[in-house]
Scaffold this active site. Structure first.
Site, PDB file in Angstrom:
ATOM      1  N   SER A 119     -69.020 -16.452 -19.530  1.00 46.42           N
ATOM      2  CA  SER A 119     -69.346 -17.654 -20.484  1.00 46.42           C
ATOM      3  C   SER A 119     -69.570 -17.272 -21.917  1.00 46.42           C
ATOM      4  CB  SER A 119     -70.542 -18.337 -20.242  1.00 46.42           C
ATOM      5  OG  SER A 119     -71.744 -17.520 -20.112  1.00 46.42           O
ATOM      6  N   HIS A 140     -62.332 -19.183 -18.058  1.00 46.85           N
ATOM      7  CA  HIS A 140     -63.879 -19.623 -17.795  1.00 46.85           C
ATOM      8  C   HIS A 140     -63.789 -21.229 -17.229  1.00 46.85           C
ATOM      9  CE1 HIS A 140     -67.633 -21.360 -20.060  1.00 46.85           C
ATOM     10  NE2 HIS A 140     -68.153 -20.738 -19.074  1.00 46.85           N
ATOM     11  N   GLU A 152     -60.945 -22.778 -19.780  1.00 49.41           N
ATOM     12  CA  GLU A 152     -60.700 -22.171 -21.172  1.00 49.41           C
ATOM     13  C   GLU A 152     -60.287 -21.120 -20.782  1.00 49.41           C
ATOM     14  OE1 GLU A 152     -64.112 -23.651 -24.295  1.00 49.41           O
ATOM     15  OE2 GLU A 152     -64.886 -22.318 -22.403  1.00 49.41           O
ATOM     16  N   ASN A 190     -69.043 -23.855 -24.968  1.00 50.20           N
ATOM     17  CA  ASN A 190     -70.443 -23.505 -25.072  1.00 50.20           C
ATOM     18  C   ASN A 190     -70.812 -23.083 -26.766  1.00 50.20           C
ATOM     19  OD1 ASN A 190     -71.419 -23.319 -22.618  1.00 50.20           O
ATOM     20  ND2 ASN A 190     -70.495 -21.282 -22.093  1.00 50.20           N
TER      21      ASN A 190
HETATM   22  N1  3HC Z   1     -70.687 -28.185  -5.684  1.00 50.58           N
HETATM   23  C1  3HC Z   1     -69.551 -28.825  -5.638  1.00 50.58           C
HETATM   24  N2  3HC Z   1     -69.325 -30.031  -5.891  1.00 50.58           N
HETATM   25  C2  3HC Z   1     -70.022 -30.762  -6.498  1.00 50.58           C
HETATM   26  C3  3HC Z   1     -71.383 -30.305  -6.631  1.00 50.58           C
HETATM   27  C4  3HC Z   1     -71.708 -28.784  -6.327  1.00 50.58           C
HETATM   28  N3  3HC Z   1     -72.946 -28.234  -6.728  1.00 50.58           N
HETATM   29  N4  3HC Z   1     -72.103 -31.295  -7.046  1.00 50.58           N
HETATM   30  C5  3HC Z   1     -71.394 -32.359  -7.237  1.00 50.58           C
HETATM   31  N5  3HC Z   1     -70.120 -31.863  -6.712  1.00 50.58           N
HETATM   32  C6  3HC Z   1     -68.886 -32.813  -6.516  1.00 50.58           C
HETATM   33  C7  3HC Z   1     -69.384 -34.005  -5.565  1.00 50.58           C
HETATM   34  O1  3HC Z   1     -68.804 -33.679  -4.191  1.00 50.58           O
HETATM   35  C8  3HC Z   1     -68.492 -35.175  -5.952  1.00 50.58           C
HETATM   36  O2  3HC Z   1     -67.151 -34.798  -5.567  1.00 50.58           O
HETATM   37  P1  3HC Z   1     -66.285 -36.243  -5.526  1.00 50.58           P
HETATM   38  O3  3HC Z   1     -65.951 -36.880  -6.741  1.00 50.58           O
HETATM   39  O4  3HC Z   1     -64.789 -35.274  -5.056  1.00 50.58           O
HETATM   40  O5  3HC Z   1     -66.652 -36.995  -4.060  1.00 50.58           O
HETATM   41  C9  3HC Z   1     -68.611 -35.032  -7.605  1.00 50.58           C
HETATM   42  O6  3HC Z   1     -68.969 -33.802  -7.804  1.00 50.58           O
HETATM   43  C10 3HC Z   1     -69.728 -35.880  -8.220  1.00 50.58           C
HETATM   44  O7  3HC Z   1     -70.708 -35.703  -7.425  1.00 50.58           O
HETATM   45  P2  3HC Z   1     -72.036 -36.815  -7.009  1.00 50.58           P
HETATM   46  O8  3HC Z   1     -71.270 -38.092  -6.903  1.00 50.58           O
HETATM   47  O9  3HC Z   1     -72.705 -36.195  -6.147  1.00 50.58           O
HETATM   48  O10 3HC Z   1     -73.080 -36.662  -8.179  1.00 50.58           O
HETATM   49  P3  3HC Z   1     -73.022 -37.286  -9.799  1.00 50.58           P
HETATM   50  O11 3HC Z   1     -71.812 -38.499  -9.932  1.00 50.58           O
HETATM   51  O12 3HC Z   1     -74.212 -37.412 -10.183  1.00 50.58           O
HETATM   52  O13 3HC Z   1     -72.085 -36.159 -10.537  1.00 50.58           O
HETATM   53  C11 3HC Z   1     -72.091 -33.809 -11.697  1.00 50.58           C
HETATM   54  C12 3HC Z   1     -72.573 -34.787 -10.679  1.00 50.58           C
HETATM   55  C13 3HC Z   1     -70.556 -33.865 -11.374  1.00 50.58           C
HETATM   56  C14 3HC Z   1     -72.896 -32.579 -11.495  1.00 50.58           C
HETATM   57  C15 3HC Z   1     -72.456 -34.880 -12.902  1.00 50.58           C
HETATM   58  O14 3HC Z   1     -73.773 -35.128 -13.091  1.00 50.58           O
HETATM   59  C16 3HC Z   1     -71.869 -33.892 -14.123  1.00 50.58           C
HETATM   60  O15 3HC Z   1     -70.695 -33.913 -14.540  1.00 50.58           O
HETATM   61  N6  3HC Z   1     -72.906 -33.351 -14.902  1.00 50.58           N
HETATM   62  C17 3HC Z   1     -72.389 -32.441 -16.063  1.00 50.58           C
HETATM   63  C18 3HC Z   1     -71.961 -31.000 -15.414  1.00 50.58           C
HETATM   64  C19 3HC Z   1     -71.749 -30.352 -16.686  1.00 50.58           C
HETATM   65  O16 3HC Z   1     -71.895 -30.424 -17.727  1.00 50.58           O
HETATM   66  N7  3HC Z   1     -71.388 -28.985 -16.266  1.00 50.58           N
HETATM   67  C20 3HC Z   1     -70.879 -28.078 -17.402  1.00 50.58           C
HETATM   68  C21 3HC Z   1     -72.077 -27.126 -17.521  1.00 50.58           C
HETATM   69  S1  3HC Z   1     -71.567 -25.914 -18.717  1.00 50.58           S
HETATM   70  C22 3HC Z   1     -71.026 -24.776 -17.899  1.00 50.58           C
HETATM   71  O17 3HC Z   1     -70.564 -24.621 -16.639  1.00 50.58           O
HETATM   72  C23 3HC Z   1     -70.504 -23.445 -18.536  1.00 50.58           C
HETATM   73  C24 3HC Z   1     -71.535 -22.398 -18.512  1.00 50.58           C
HETATM   74  O18 3HC Z   1     -70.792 -21.277 -19.222  1.00 50.58           O
HETATM   75  C25 3HC Z   1     -72.671 -22.416 -18.878  1.00 50.58           C
END
Ligand code: 3HC
Length: 285
Positions: A119, A140, A152, A190
């Site tokens: 990251s 990424h 990315e 990020n």
């Molecule tokens: N693993 C796999 N799939 C997952 C999961 C997990 N831990 N958590 C949720 N999902 C999937 C679900 O299966 C569902 O899939 P579908 O649409 O195909 O049925 C989909 O994600 C939506 O999940 P939910 O309906 O259960 O829950 P939400 O609608 O509340 O969504 C979320 C959950 C997708 C995590 C949403 O809250 C979100 O998009 N949050 C922001 C996430 C974000 O910003 N991520 C980036 C972080 S930064 C990063 O990763 C970079 C690093 O370098 C720091």
């Protein structure tokens, strides 16, 4: 160049997600962990994700079996000897990554492309541990990998245009939108996300509002899926602290410096969702 055989080093949350998505996209995938226990835990997590897809009717039982048939676990790096691309998602530790890449460089044939999911670490420093700087990029992904639509592609000063193009096409074949960035800490997402999350912690620390109101503000006022303190817990406070320090070290700008409260939470071992406590508390479920 056509990519058919994919290697993934690391079967944690990110590596496992990448391996899952690659196998779902039709690739033959070898995924490696350092021991059987971690490998089985990673493969079980992938199976759980696929099983949920079947239960939701997004995938048939036989499709799930086919995906699992394309996914091969290993604890040996030698299994990467016939891979066209190796994606690395191991611990964010530069000496460990450099050693890994030095070993892979000897095992893999000359055409194999190496791509790190780091990251925030500098890609060229890893590439310099190999004799294939031109075939080395960052790729990424975002958590959760199966759901998040972005990847990315990070181009170093030595990456060849054809490598960048091949990896971009590969990311698109995983159903991700691929964006290309230069090799500076944080790349695009990020670089913008981390100062925002750190700012949210700063305003919470100075008592601007409750954690719930800060989160609701951004969730409902800007339609973000998660508020910033929830997202910080989700990313992992240790990870956020690590990335902030790397970015501050590189750019020397206060906006990247981790706030005091973040450091205290990390020192207390409260890393967010993964430890059950961060800005919020989480049940083991
Ligand atoms: N693993 C796999 N799939 C997952 C999961 C997990 N831990 N958590 C949720 N999902 C999937 C679900 O299966 C569902 O899939 P579908 O649409 O195909 O049925 C989909 O994600 C939506 O999940 P939910 O309906 O259960 O829950 P939400 O609608 O509340 O969504 C979320 C959950 C997708 C995590 C949403 O809250 C979100 O998009 N949050 C922001 C996430 C974000 O910003 N991520 C980036 C972080 S930064 C990063 O990763 C970079 C690093 O370098 C720091």
């Amino acid at each position: 160049m056509e990519i058919r055989k994919v290697g993934v080093v690391g079967c944690g949350l990110m590596g496992g997600g990448i391996a899952q998505v690659a196998a779902q996209s039709g690739y033959d995938v070898v995924v490696r962990e350092i021991n059987e226990q971690l490998l089985n835990a990673g493969l079980d997590r992938i199976k759980g994700n696929l099983r949920r897809n079947v239960q939701k009717g997004q995938m048939s039982e036989s499709e799930m079996e086919q995906v699992l048939g394309r996914l091969h676990g290993t604890v040996s790096l030698e299994s990467f000897a016939d891979r066209d691309i190796v994606l690395e998602a191991v611990i964010e530790n530069m000496p460990e990554k450099r050693q890994l890449y030095g070993e892979l460089d000897k095992i893999c044939p000359p055409h194999t492309i190496f791509a790190s999911n780091t990251s925030s670490l500098t890609i060229i420093e890893m590439a310099a541990a190999t004799k294939r700087q031109d075939r080395f990029v960052g790729l990424h992904f975002f958590n959760p990998v199966p759901t998040m639509q972005l990847a990315e592609v990070v181009k170093t000063i030595s990456s060849s245009e054809s490598t960048v193009e091949t990896v971009k096409r590969f990311a698109e074949s995983l159903n991700k939108t691929a964006i290309v960035a230069k090799d500076t800490p944080g790349f695009i997402v990020n670089r913008l996300l981390v100062p925002y999350l750190l700012d949210a912690i700063r305003v919470y620390e100075e008592g601007l509002a409750t954690r719930e109101d800060i989160d609701d503000g951004m969730r409902l006022g800007c339609n973000h899926p998660m508020g910033p303190l929830t997202l910080a817990d989700f990313v992992g406070l240790d990870t956020l602290y690590f990335i902030g320090n790397i970015m501050f070290d590189e750019f020397k700008e206060p906006r990247f410096a981790p706030p005091t409260l973040l450091k205290r939470l990390v020192l207390a071992g409260q890393y967010g969702r993964k430890t059950g406590k961060g800005f919020y508390e989480y049940s083991s479920k």
